[in-house]
Design a protein around this motif. Structure first.
Motif, PDB file in Angstrom:
ATOM      1  N   THR A  50       2.839  -8.716   0.370  1.00 54.02           N
ATOM      2  CA  THR A  50       3.764  -8.450   0.932  1.00 54.02           C
ATOM      3  C   THR A  50       4.894  -9.687   0.616  1.00 54.02           C
ATOM      4  OG1 THR A  50       3.626  -9.517   3.048  1.00 54.02           O
ATOM      5  CG2 THR A  50       3.293  -7.202   2.870  1.00 54.02           C
ATOM      6  N   TRP A  51       6.240  -9.610   0.777  1.00 58.46           N
ATOM      7  CA  TRP A  51       7.160 -10.627   0.347  1.00 58.46           C
ATOM      8  C   TRP A  51       8.485 -10.422   1.331  1.00 58.46           C
ATOM      9  CZ3 TRP A  51       4.896  -7.677  -3.855  1.00 58.46           C
ATOM     10  CH2 TRP A  51       5.597  -6.612  -4.077  1.00 58.46           C
ATOM     11  N   ILE A  99       6.623   1.432   0.011  1.00 63.91           N
ATOM     12  CA  ILE A  99       5.469   0.454  -0.314  1.00 63.91           C
ATOM     13  C   ILE A  99       5.127   0.988  -1.486  1.00 63.91           C
ATOM     14  CG2 ILE A  99       3.190  -0.312  -0.031  1.00 63.91           C
ATOM     15  CD1 ILE A  99       3.734  -0.023   3.316  1.00 63.91           C
ATOM     16  N   ARG A 105       8.930  -3.224  -0.791  1.00 67.33           N
ATOM     17  CA  ARG A 105       8.791  -4.313   0.557  1.00 67.33           C
ATOM     18  C   ARG A 105       7.546  -4.857   0.561  1.00 67.33           C
ATOM     19  NH1 ARG A 105       6.371  -3.003   5.200  1.00 67.33           N
ATOM     20  NH2 ARG A 105       6.236  -0.736   5.567  1.00 67.33           N
ATOM     21  N   ALA A 106       6.557  -4.218  -0.166  1.00 66.87           N
ATOM     22  CA  ALA A 106       5.100  -4.716  -0.271  1.00 66.87           C
ATOM     23  C   ALA A 106       4.341  -3.782  -1.315  1.00 66.87           C
ATOM     24  CB  ALA A 106       4.264  -4.467   1.113  1.00 66.87           C
ATOM     25  N   ARG A 166       0.441  -2.212  -2.370  1.00 65.65           N
ATOM     26  CA  ARG A 166      -0.923  -2.018  -1.956  1.00 65.65           C
ATOM     27  C   ARG A 166      -1.918  -1.657  -3.341  1.00 65.65           C
ATOM     28  NH1 ARG A 166       0.433   1.055   3.623  1.00 65.65           N
ATOM     29  NH2 ARG A 166       0.955  -0.609   4.513  1.00 65.65           N
ATOM     30  N   GLU A 202      -3.385  -5.962  -0.188  1.00 57.16           N
ATOM     31  CA  GLU A 202      -1.766  -5.725  -0.191  1.00 57.16           C
ATOM     32  C   GLU A 202      -0.989  -7.114  -0.282  1.00 57.16           C
ATOM     33  OE1 GLU A 202       0.574  -3.159   2.863  1.00 57.16           O
ATOM     34  OE2 GLU A 202       0.450  -5.314   3.779  1.00 57.16           O
TER      35      GLU A 202
END
Length: 242
Positions: free
Chosen positions: A240-241, A29, A59-60, A62, A238
């Protein structure tokens, strides 16, 4: 993150007003840190940061704690709030110096070789999502021009950590963590008052701290010491995808 993200000192805005790091307890992250919370990033800044994170394989992504104007830009770009923080302020010097005692406790400086022990306490206090690593504690320590890191020890074992910062006339409680086994012994009060005394000696006239809006124990502590709850609410967001 956690209890203490502060406004940074006023300075000329860098060409890229953010930096991309790894989330302290999850390297998959990205952690987007905004340099100056007085200046809201543009939609182009947010898109550039998101693109850099995705290209890196995160993966994300923040954010650090955002003031409302900055948070609006991120939510418009598809970020979702995952935590909300209350912001509190106190005038310095303290009109009344509360007594703080904690039997068998010694306060020592936070040194580079003690950051791992301090980070372990931080993760015990805040859990794997919001806890710090040794590296992120170092970053927190150096987030302001002047800073002070303190450890509380019982039988030579690190059981609490506090990081305070200052920029001009403003002071900040950047981080405060007490091992769950040693909470409600006066350690938090001892460390906060130590930090406020250091800020006052350096010429600060006020101090800020933030904490989770659901963290009733922390809110009670700061209110009891004379902090006032401000209207501003900070947001960590956050995206995410797949």
């Amino acid at each position: 993150m956690g209890t203490s993200t502060a406004r940074s000192a006023r300075s000329p805005a860098p060409a890229r007003p953010w930096r991309l790091q790894r989330w302290p307890t999850d390297a998959t992250i990205g952690h987007l840190v905004v340099h100056d919370h007085h200046v809201a990033p543009t939609a182009e800044h947010v898109e550039a940061a998101t693109t850099a994170s995705r290209r890196r394989g995160d993966r994300a992504l923040r954010t650090s704690a955002l003031f409302p104007t900055a948070a609006d830009v991120f939510t418009a770009a598809g970020f979702v709030p995952i935590d909300r923080l209350a912001l509190l302020r106190i005038d310095l010097p303290l009109a009344r110096r509360p007594r703080a005692t904690a039997d068998g406790v010694s306060l020592t400086p936070l040194r580079p070789w003690t950051r791992r022990a301090a980070a372990a306490v931080d993760r015990n206090a805040f859990g794997p999502l919001w806890g710090n690593s040794a590296a992120s504690l170092r970053d927190t320590l150096h987030a302001t021009p002047a800073h002070r890191g303190r450890l509380a020890r019982v039988d030579r074992r690190v059981v609490a950590v506090a990081i305070s910062g200052a920029a001009g006339s403003a002071g900040y409680i950047q981080r405060l963590a007490v091992d769950p086994e040693h909470q409600r012994r006066g350690l938090a009060t001892l460390l906060v008052l130590d930090g406020l005394a250091w800020m006052t000696a350096g010429g600060a006239t006020s101090a800020l701290v933030n904490t989770g809006i659901a963290n009733e124990a922390a809110l009670a502590l700061y209110l009891a010491l004379g902090f006032e709850l401000l209207d501003d609410e900070l947001i960590i967001a956050e995206r995410t995808w797949s």
